[in-house]
Structures are given as structure tokens and as C-alpha cells.
Design a protein around this motif. Structure first.
Motif, PDB file in Angstrom:
ATOM      1  N   SER A 481      -5.546   0.135  77.150  1.00 50.16           N
ATOM      2  CA  SER A 481      -5.123   1.335  76.634  1.00 50.16           C
ATOM      3  C   SER A 481      -5.019   2.548  77.647  1.00 50.16           C
ATOM      4  O   SER A 481      -5.359   2.216  78.856  1.00 50.16           O
ATOM      5  N   ASN A 482      -4.373   3.485  77.297  1.00 45.84           N
ATOM      6  CA  ASN A 482      -4.208   4.843  78.144  1.00 45.84           C
ATOM      7  C   ASN A 482      -5.532   5.494  77.794  1.00 45.84           C
ATOM      8  O   ASN A 482      -5.387   6.802  78.432  1.00 45.84           O
ATOM      9  N   VAL A 483      -6.477   5.266  77.018  1.00 44.70           N
ATOM     10  CA  VAL A 483      -7.466   6.022  76.425  1.00 44.70           C
ATOM     11  C   VAL A 483      -8.849   5.909  77.389  1.00 44.70           C
ATOM     12  O   VAL A 483      -9.225   4.602  77.521  1.00 44.70           O
ATOM     13  N   SER A 484      -9.379   6.672  78.237  1.00 49.53           N
ATOM     14  CA  SER A 484     -10.358   6.413  78.998  1.00 49.53           C
ATOM     15  C   SER A 484     -11.734   6.474  78.251  1.00 49.53           C
ATOM     16  O   SER A 484     -11.778   7.181  77.130  1.00 49.53           O
ATOM     17  N   GLY A 485     -12.354   5.364  78.542  1.00 54.13           N
ATOM     18  CA  GLY A 485     -13.701   5.203  77.735  1.00 54.13           C
ATOM     19  C   GLY A 485     -13.851   4.691  76.424  1.00 54.13           C
ATOM     20  O   GLY A 485     -14.681   4.726  75.830  1.00 54.13           O
ATOM     21  N   LEU A 486     -12.683   3.994  76.047  1.00 52.30           N
ATOM     22  CA  LEU A 486     -12.342   3.546  74.843  1.00 52.30           C
ATOM     23  C   LEU A 486     -13.284   2.371  74.590  1.00 52.30           C
ATOM     24  O   LEU A 486     -14.097   2.220  73.372  1.00 52.30           O
ATOM     25  N   ALA A 487     -13.318   1.624  75.335  1.00 51.31           N
ATOM     26  CA  ALA A 487     -14.146   0.520  75.292  1.00 51.31           C
ATOM     27  C   ALA A 487     -15.856   0.500  75.201  1.00 51.31           C
ATOM     28  O   ALA A 487     -16.500   0.124  74.264  1.00 51.31           O
ATOM     29  N   THR A 488     -16.003   1.640  75.983  1.00 50.30           N
ATOM     30  CA  THR A 488     -17.593   1.937  75.741  1.00 50.30           C
ATOM     31  C   THR A 488     -18.062   2.566  74.373  1.00 50.30           C
ATOM     32  O   THR A 488     -19.042   2.484  73.745  1.00 50.30           O
ATOM     33  N   ARG A 489     -16.884   3.286  73.749  1.00 53.72           N
ATOM     34  CA  ARG A 489     -17.088   3.773  72.435  1.00 53.72           C
ATOM     35  C   ARG A 489     -17.355   2.744  71.419  1.00 53.72           C
ATOM     36  O   ARG A 489     -17.934   2.817  70.534  1.00 53.72           O
ATOM     37  N   GLU A 490     -16.466   1.506  71.725  1.00 56.81           N
ATOM     38  CA  GLU A 490     -16.375   0.670  70.589  1.00 56.81           C
ATOM     39  C   GLU A 490     -17.554  -0.219  70.762  1.00 56.81           C
ATOM     40  O   GLU A 490     -17.941  -1.007  69.764  1.00 56.81           O
ATOM     41  N   LYS A 491     -18.286  -0.342  71.907  1.00 55.03           N
ATOM     42  CA  LYS A 491     -19.399  -1.200  72.202  1.00 55.03           C
ATOM     43  C   LYS A 491     -20.572  -1.102  71.098  1.00 55.03           C
ATOM     44  O   LYS A 491     -20.813  -2.069  70.559  1.00 55.03           O
TER      45      LYS A 491
END
Length: 579
Positions: A481-491
Motif C-alpha cells: 500500500s501507500n501507508v507507511s508502517g501498515l504491516a507492523t500495525r497489523e502484526k
């Protein structure tokens, strides 16, 4: 006075002169006993039931009154868990007339005044007092009638379960509560070759397994513990775990003495598996048991198209269903694919792991075959089985516990038992190879010598009530996506649901839609369903040939989640927004 007796409608009623029973005996209360002579005189006076009396008793169901119950409520006795998970049920009011009367005679209860509340006082019925001697007599008669067969079976049973004729009768008529650990019954099984004089290292445990069963869900599994696992044995130092069975001087509170006690202590403390019962089986018993039931059938699934060949035992079997006699089953239980003097084995690529897989298969096949009608109805086969077991099995189960174990597992389908072991030779495996200081090839936890934290977590995973946790899925999150840190948030969200997030990275390009790459071949359906429900993305596999699937081939996780621009970046739900 008789009207008052009839209104009670139970085994006994309290009147002004005392208590009256259906057996025709009137017993005065303590307050009315003027003297013993008066009591003895009145207890001989019969109370005759007329047809109207009997009709009244038949019409009113027998329901006990519990002391302390509210006057305006009907209090039912709480169910008591009996042996083997069996709970006695309250008698239905729709029982037949004979059942009601017979039940009242067998469970005679005496009502005594306690303020304004009647209470129970249990009395042993004549029926129960005579039941035990009757069964003992019947057993003795059976021995006399059955002759050698009956005597031999009973002797073998007593030898295995450390009993005698009186404890046998008690086990048959009285329930025995099984030990459980966190709602499961865990049994440690080990096999040695003490009965084979020519077998090197006969006292070492050739096989170590744990059978874990949940009586509530009727689910279970067989877990193999590699015999080459490198552990610390207090009296020996670091050794392979199979050497624990060779310890003869072990003693500890609550554990069996000798080698099985030492093995149980290690399995509990190091591997995190609570053990309720244990059994040590000589391979001679396994061989004889297979022959007694007429052989067993298993399915050989070797990666080698030729099947399997073991140079040590010279056993050769094709792929597919095969019938094994006792000797062939014993050879397969020992086959690990070692090469001997230029003779090359094949079809057993994982050495001891291949062997333990076949051991689990054969154990399930033997149990299933032994429970068939052709075996259970044959006194010769039953006698041969028990005779073999009596000389080659030692266990801390008593006969009552064994009977309760049979009862709680009566609805278990052996074929439904999950067959598992600790992962090895694959990404993120729990075990890895190790060369000991004295040059032995062994296995240790992937985290290092004596670090069993992942091993313990694996057993918790297997016994969890959460299906996602049981499957143990691993996930890689790729931010497309274009959202920085999104994967870290979903972890953290995925981990809270039972997923193990093995890695987080940026996707090689930006994706407009989120998708899931499923690499499990359908082995983890609960995990796949939850991801699909939460993410709503397209599901593909790594073999579809798409760009997304190609990107996922760089990761070994069960699932690769590519988070596209449609993913909700509000931070509230962690699920994608549908366009």
C-alpha cells in the motif's frame, strides 16, 4: 396416620410415632424411643400396603429432598463425575412402575427431622451388601467353568495391573476416577528390547510416544519423541533421551521408580508434557500381539517409488497398503534407513523420523485390529494377548483405571488420532542436527542445547482449544500500500488471533487490491478461513503463476498476505475496505 404416610410418597415418612419404611418396619425417632424394649416390639409390626397405597407410590415419582433447599423450589442433586468421565443421571419421572419401585428399594433413604427441613441419611441396602459377595462367587464360578482359559486370563490381568481376585471384583463394580492434566489424559509409552538377548542396547528406549486424549471433545493425538533428542539426565549428564530408561536407581515423589520414572521426569520438566500414566512395552509383546490378532495393515508412503528397504533389518516393502506379520512389524519399528557394510537402504529419508512415523501407524493399526469382533470374541486370542502382555508390559495403571480408560475412549475412532512429531529438516523447524562432544549424532532444539521453550510451546499448541492455535499458522506480511508502517500495525492483531508473524517487509511494487497467498495445500483450513473472512482479499496459491504468487515464493510462511491500497488505514479494524 396412614394418610400422612401415603402423602409422603417416598421410601419413608415421618409420623408422630416414628419413621415408616416400605419394607414393613416402623422405626421410632429418637424422641419417641422410651426404651429399647418398646422399640424392638414396634419394629416387628408390619405395615401392609393396600392396592390404593401402591397406586399412590407408583403415581408419585421418587425425588430426594436435599437438606438446605428452599421450601418453594425443587432441588436436584448436582451430578457427580464418576469413573471414566461417566456422570450418574437423575432418574426420569417417566420411568416404568417397576423401575420406580425397584429404584426406591435399592436406594432406600431415611428421613430425619432437622427443624422444618427433612434431610437424607444414607443406608446401605441389602441388595448392595450382597452384590459384592455375589460377583466374587460368579467370578470364581467363571474360573472353574472356563478352566485354563479363565484362570490364565485373570492371572495375566493381575500381573499387568498389580491386582488380585478381590481388587478385580472391586474394579468391575466400582468406578475409578482417572487422573487428568488440564482436562486431558496423557500416557507415556516407551518400548525397549530387553526380551531380545541379541539386541545391542536392549534397555535403551527404541521408541518414545505420548498419547494425549481429551475426553470432552473425543479428540486425541500420538506424539513421537525422537530417541536421539539430546537432554540432561541427572545421573548421567547430557545424553540421548533414550538412555533415561537405563537408569535403575531413580526415585522421586509421585513418579515411578527406575528408568520410566526418570524418563517421565524429563518429559514433564524439559518438554512441558504432564504425564498421567506410563507403560513400558518390550518389543517382544508388540511382535506377539501383531501375530495374535492375525497381522496388521498399514499404508507405506515412501518418496522412493520402490518403496522402502532397510539394510539393518533387510526389510523390503512396496508403497501402498501392506499386510505385516509380527516379525515384519518389529523390523519396520526398528528400520531407520542405516546403511550396513555397503548395503544401501532407501525410502527412509528422515531416519528416526521415518521410523517413528511407521511406529505411530502400526500402533494405531494394532489397537484397531485388537478391538475387532473377531479378536474380542475369541478366547484363545484374548488369552494369548494377555499372556504376552503380562510378561512384557509394566505400567502404573491399575485395573479400575484401565476399565475407566476403555469407557471414556469407547467412542474414539483410532483412525481419527492425529499423528505428530517435532518438525525437523524444514524452515522454522523445532529440531536441528547436533554433534555431541563425544562424537555422537543427536538432535537438539533449534534454539540451542537445553533451550526447550519452543518445544514446550508446541505441546501447548497441540492441546489448545483454539483451532487457529492448534494449526500453528505462520504469516508473512508484505506492505503493498501507500501507508507507511501498515504491516507492523497489523502484526499484533494477527498474533492475538493465534498467527505467528514470521516476517514483515515491503512488497516489490504497489498493489491496488489486497490478497492472500496460501501455501498450505489445504492443511490449515481454520487459519485460511479466518484470513479470508478478515481480509476479504483474493486468495491465490504460489503455483498460479501470477506476479503476486511469484513474489510470495521468496517466503516459506504458510500464508503471505500482500496488503494493497484498499486496506483500511484507519487503524480501527485492520481489515480492508471494499471498493
Amino acid at each position: 396416620m396412614e394418610e400422612q404416610r401415603l402423602r409422603a410418597g417416598r421410601n419413608a415418612v415421618v409420623g408422630g410415632q416414628g419413621k415408616y419404611y416400605l419394607d414393613g418396619i416402623s422405626r421410632p425417632t429418637q424422641q419417641t424411643r422410651s426404651n429399647r424394649a418398646d422399640y424392638l416390639t414396634r419394629r416387628e409390626q408390619p405395615y401392609n400396603l393396600g392396592s390404593q397405597d401402591l397406586h399412590q407410590i407408583r403415581r408419585e415419582p421418587l425425588q430426594p429432598i436435599v437438606a438446605g433447599a428452599d421450601k418453594n423450589e425443587t432441588s436436584q442433586p448436582a451430578p457427580v463425575k464418576a469413573a471414566g468421565g461417566l456422570s450418574p443421571q437423575a432418574e426420569s419421572s417417566n420411568n416404568s412402575e417397576l423401575d420406580s419401585i425397584f429404584g426406591s428399594l435399592m436406594n432406600r433413604e431415611e428421613l430425619t427431622p432437622s427443624g422444618s427441613q427433612p434431610t437424607f441419611k444414607k443406608r446401605r441396602s441389602k441388595f448392595k451388601r450382597t452384590l459384592k459377595p455375589l460377583l466374587i462367587t460368579l467370578m470364581l464360578a467363571l474360573v472353574g467353568f472356563g478352566g485354563w482359559f479363565g484362570t490364565s486370563i485373570i492371572h495375566s490381568i493381575d500381573k499387568v495391573f498389580h491386582g488380585n481376585v478381590f481388587s478385580d471384583v472391586h474394579a468391575l463394580i466400582s468406578g475409578t476416577q482417572l487422573k487428568e492434566s488440564n482436562g486431558r489424559i496423557n500416557i507415556l509409552l516407551a518400548g525397549d528390547s530387553v526380551g531380545d538377548p541379541g539386541h545391542a542396547g536392549a534397555a535403551l528406549a527404541d521408541s518414545i510416544m505420548v498419547i494425549s486424549y481429551d475426553p470432552a471433545t473425543k479428540n486425541g493425538f500420538i506424539l513421537s519423541i525422537p530417541r536421539d533428542l539430546w537432554v540432561y539426565i541427572p545421573s548421567m549428564g547430557y545424553e540421548k533421551i533414550n538412555a533415561a530408561n537405563d537408569v535403575s536407581n531413580f526415585k522421586a515423589p509421585g513418579l515411578p521408580s527406575g528408568g520410566m520414572g526418570q524418563l517421565q521426569q524429563i518429559v514433564q520438566n524439559e518438554l512441558g508434557i504432564p504425564i498421567d500414566y506410563e507403560a513400558l512395552i518390550d518389543y517382544a509383546a508388540f511382535k506377539d500381539a501383531v501375530n495374535t490378532v492375525g497381522g496388521i495393515t498399514i499404508n507405506i508412503q515412501s518418496p522412493d517409488p520402490r518403496g522402502i528397504y532397510d539394510a539393518y533389518t533387510h526389510l523390503r516393502l512396496p508403497n501402498g497398503k501392506v499386510n505385516l506379520n509380527g516379525q515384519e512389524a518389529l523390523d519396520l519399528a526398528r528400520a531407520r534407513g542405516d546403511n550396513v557394510a555397503g548395503d544401501v537402504s532407501y525410502g527412509l529419508p528422515n531416519s528416526d523420523f521415518s521410523r517413528t512415523q511407521h511406529q505411530r501407524q502400526m500402533l494405531a493399526a494394532l489397537i484397531q485390529k485388537a478391538l475387532t469382533l473377531g479378536v474380542l470374541s475369541n478366547p484363545v486370542k484374548i488369552t494369548d494377548l494377555f499372556n504376552s502382555f503380562s510378561n512384557n508390559i509394566s505400567t502404573d495403571l491399575n485395573l479400575g483405571e484401565a476399565i475407566s480408560l476403555v469407557r471414556v475412549t469407547d467412542s474414539l475412532k483410532i483412525s481419527s488420532l492425529q499423528s505428530v512429531t517435532y518438525s525437523y529438516g524444514e524452515p522454522n523447524a523445532l529440531l536441528t542436527d547436533y554433534r555431541s562432544p563425544n562424537g555422537e549424532d543427536a538432535l537438539i532444539p533449534s534454539l540451542g542445547v537445553n533451550n526447550f521453550s519452543q518445544i514446550k510451546a508446541y505441546f501447548q499448541q497441540l492441546t489448545s482449544s483454539n483451532p487457529i492455535t492448534r494449526e500453528g499458522p505462520s504469516v508473512t506480511l508484505l506492505n503493498g500500500s501507500n501507508v507507511s508502517g501498515l504491516a507492523t500495525r497489523e502484526k499484533s492483531l494477527l498474533e492475538s488471533q493465534g498467527f505467528s508473524v514470521s516476517s514483515i517487509a515491503d512488497a516489490s511494487t504497489t498493489y491496488s487490491k489486497s490478497l492472500i497467498v496460501n501455501n498450505t495445500s489445504g492443511d490449515k483450513p481454520y487459519s485460511a478461513a479466518l484470513l479470508e473472512k478478515d481480509i476479504h482479499g483474493q486468495v491465490v496459491t504460489s503455483t498460479t503463476g501470477s506476479q503476486e504468487a511469484g513474489e510470495a515464493t521468496n517466503y516459506s510462511s504458510d500464508f503471505v498476505v500482500i496488503m494493497g491500497k484498499d486496506w483500511d488505514n484507519s487503524g480501527s479494524t485492520g481489515t480492508p475496505v471494499q471498493n
